[in-house]
Design a protein around this motif. Structure first.
Motif, short mmCIF file in Angstrom:
data_model
loop_
_atom_site.label_atom_id
_atom_site.label_comp_id
_atom_site.label_asym_id
_atom_site.label_seq_id
_atom_site.Cartn_x
_atom_site.Cartn_y
_atom_site.Cartn_z
N LEU A 245 24.19 34.46 5.17
CA LEU A 245 25.03 33.76 4.25
C LEU A 245 26.34 34.76 4.38
O LEU A 245 27.47 34.15 4.09
CB LEU A 245 24.79 33.82 2.68
CG LEU A 245 23.44 32.82 2.63
CD1 LEU A 245 22.90 32.73 1.04
CD2 LEU A 245 23.90 31.40 2.89
N LEU B 28 31.82 30.20 0.74
CA LEU B 28 31.04 30.06 -0.45
C LEU B 28 31.67 30.28 -1.76
O LEU B 28 31.27 29.95 -2.77
CB LEU B 28 29.77 31.07 -0.09
CG LEU B 28 28.79 30.50 0.58
CD1 LEU B 28 27.80 31.80 0.86
CD2 LEU B 28 28.01 29.55 0.14
N ASP C 54 28.60 22.84 -6.09
CA ASP C 54 27.72 23.33 -4.95
C ASP C 54 28.08 25.10 -4.72
O ASP C 54 27.13 25.75 -4.25
CB ASP C 54 28.40 22.83 -3.56
CG ASP C 54 28.27 21.26 -3.63
OD1 ASP C 54 27.33 20.80 -4.31
OD2 ASP C 54 29.02 20.60 -2.90
N ARG C 55 28.92 25.42 -5.47
CA ARG C 55 29.16 27.01 -5.25
C ARG C 55 28.36 27.87 -6.36
O ARG C 55 28.50 28.82 -6.35
CB ARG C 55 30.51 27.14 -5.15
CG ARG C 55 31.43 26.57 -4.04
CD ARG C 55 32.67 27.44 -3.88
NE ARG C 55 33.58 26.44 -4.98
CZ ARG C 55 34.31 25.47 -4.40
NH1 ARG C 55 34.20 24.75 -3.13
NH2 ARG C 55 35.23 24.94 -5.25
N TRP D 63 26.08 30.52 -5.74
CA TRP D 63 26.65 31.97 -5.30
C TRP D 63 27.20 32.58 -6.29
O TRP D 63 27.08 34.00 -6.40
CB TRP D 63 27.73 31.36 -4.25
CG TRP D 63 28.49 32.65 -3.31
CD1 TRP D 63 29.82 33.08 -3.53
CD2 TRP D 63 27.87 33.27 -2.43
NE1 TRP D 63 30.03 34.04 -2.69
CE2 TRP D 63 28.86 34.38 -2.22
CE3 TRP D 63 26.58 33.51 -1.74
CZ2 TRP D 63 28.78 35.28 -0.99
CZ3 TRP D 63 26.50 34.47 -0.87
CH2 TRP D 63 27.35 35.43 -0.60
N ARG E 168 19.03 28.18 -1.56
CA ARG E 168 19.58 26.68 -1.99
C ARG E 168 20.80 26.85 -1.15
O ARG E 168 21.51 25.84 -0.63
CB ARG E 168 19.89 26.54 -3.26
CG ARG E 168 18.78 26.18 -4.38
CD ARG E 168 19.25 26.06 -5.60
NE ARG E 168 20.46 25.29 -5.89
CZ ARG E 168 21.14 25.03 -7.06
NH1 ARG E 168 20.72 25.89 -8.04
NH2 ARG E 168 22.11 24.05 -7.05
N LEU E 169 21.46 27.96 -0.89
CA LEU E 169 22.97 28.14 -0.05
C LEU E 169 22.69 28.05 1.25
O LEU E 169 23.70 27.97 2.03
CB LEU E 169 23.55 29.57 -0.38
CG LEU E 169 23.76 29.72 -2.02
CD1 LEU E 169 24.20 30.91 -2.57
CD2 LEU E 169 25.19 28.86 -2.29
N SER E 170 21.55 28.42 1.76
CA SER E 170 21.26 28.61 3.27
C SER E 170 21.47 27.29 4.05
O SER E 170 21.07 26.34 3.45
CB SER E 170 19.78 29.13 3.46
OG SER E 170 19.80 30.27 2.75
#
Length: 289
Positions: free
Chosen positions: A177, A184, A256-257, A260, A287-289
């Motif tokens: 990430l 992000l 969505d952030r 992070w 979830r962020l990948s």
């Protein structure tokens, strides 16, 4: 009267304390209601805490109080030392926040975040560099995404893995990430004064329905940091976020952030408490990948 012996003598003399009654709550501090000739006060002591923890909290309260509008209140600091912090007393209400309180919270926080801030990083070079009891690098910078990744997420993740409370596979997930750190963190914005630990337990609604902010770990950062923390454990209603967005519109994709921005508090909880927090960190990373 016996509880007065648990308080520093200079505090008792300075504020002319006549009685101290222990209060419940808190996982690392002792709390008291103090009786004084000028009315009740709240006191906190943290035996064995690192030097500077309470002065850093007091500085955060004073910074927030300086910019807070009428929609959110911040208790006045009456005494601070490494041994104790004494604040204005808040008569807490018996119920949760109503819709009006939620809207006021959103409007007030938006105003706090909209106040001018000089940089990303510390409030003052004279304060110890820590968030709560956790040492961190708060050297001022203009690069928020780099600050968040290299000075907050990476070192906390290493500590969580080293403590045995986080799956070592987290390191590889974060490495994947890292090249997307700027994406992000979201679009560039001016720095904001942050509460820094804005979960529902650090927002008090008093008997009149007014919002109060307590127990900050303040620094200058991106405002989505506070908003993500507000969603970590719940306790803030839709009206709060809608009112905030109306007053100080958020950048597209901020939802969505959230994972992070939730990594720092989740990692701190994993380090301190273990349990399921390590799993929560892994879920956020995936979830962020």
């Amino acid at each position: 009267m016996a509880h007065l012996e648990q308080l520093p003598r200079d505090l008792v003399d300075e504020l002319r304390v006549t009685d101290a009654r222990p209060l419940s709550g808190g996982d690392s501090a002792n709390a008291f209601r103090l009786d004084t000739p000028d009315g009740p006060l709240f006191a906190k002591t943290m035996p064995g805490s690192p030097v500077g923890v309470l002065p850093v909290e007091a500085a955060g309260l004073e910074a927030l109080r300086a910019v807070a509008p009428e929609e959110v209140r911040v208790p006045r600091v009456h005494h601070v030392s490494d041994a104790a912090l004494v604040l204005e007393w808040i008569e807490e209400g018996s119920g949760g926040p109503d819709r009006a309180a939620e809207r006021s919270m959103g409007i007030g926080l938006a105003a706090v975040h909209g106040a001018r801030a000089p940089h990303f990083g510390w409030l003052s070079p004279e304060l110890p560099e820590r968030i709560g009891s956790v040492p961190v690098d708060l050297t001022p910078t203009n690069d928020w995404s780099d600050f968040l990744l290299h000075r907050r997420i990476e070192p906390l993740l290493r500590e969580a893995v080293d403590s045995g409370n986080l799956d070592p596979a987290a390191s590889a997930l974060l490495a994947e990430l890292a090249p997307r750190a700027a994406e992000l963190a979201g679009p560039s914005e001016p720095p904001s004064l942050l509460h820094g630990d804005l979960w529902a337990g650090n927002r008090v609604v008093d008997r009149s329905g007014a919002n109060w902010l307590i127990d900050p770990s303040s620094f200058y950062g991106h405002r989505e940091y506070d908003l993500a923390m507000m969603q970590l454990f719940g306790g803030f209603g839709r009206e709060c976020f809608a009112a905030y967005d109306d007053a100080h519109p958020l950048a597209d994709g901020w939802h969505d952030r959230v994972p992070w921005y939730q990594l720092p508090p989740l990692l701190i909880h994993a380090i301190r408490f273990g349990g399921g927090y390590g799993g929560a960190v892994m879920r956020a990373l995936r979830r962020l990948s």
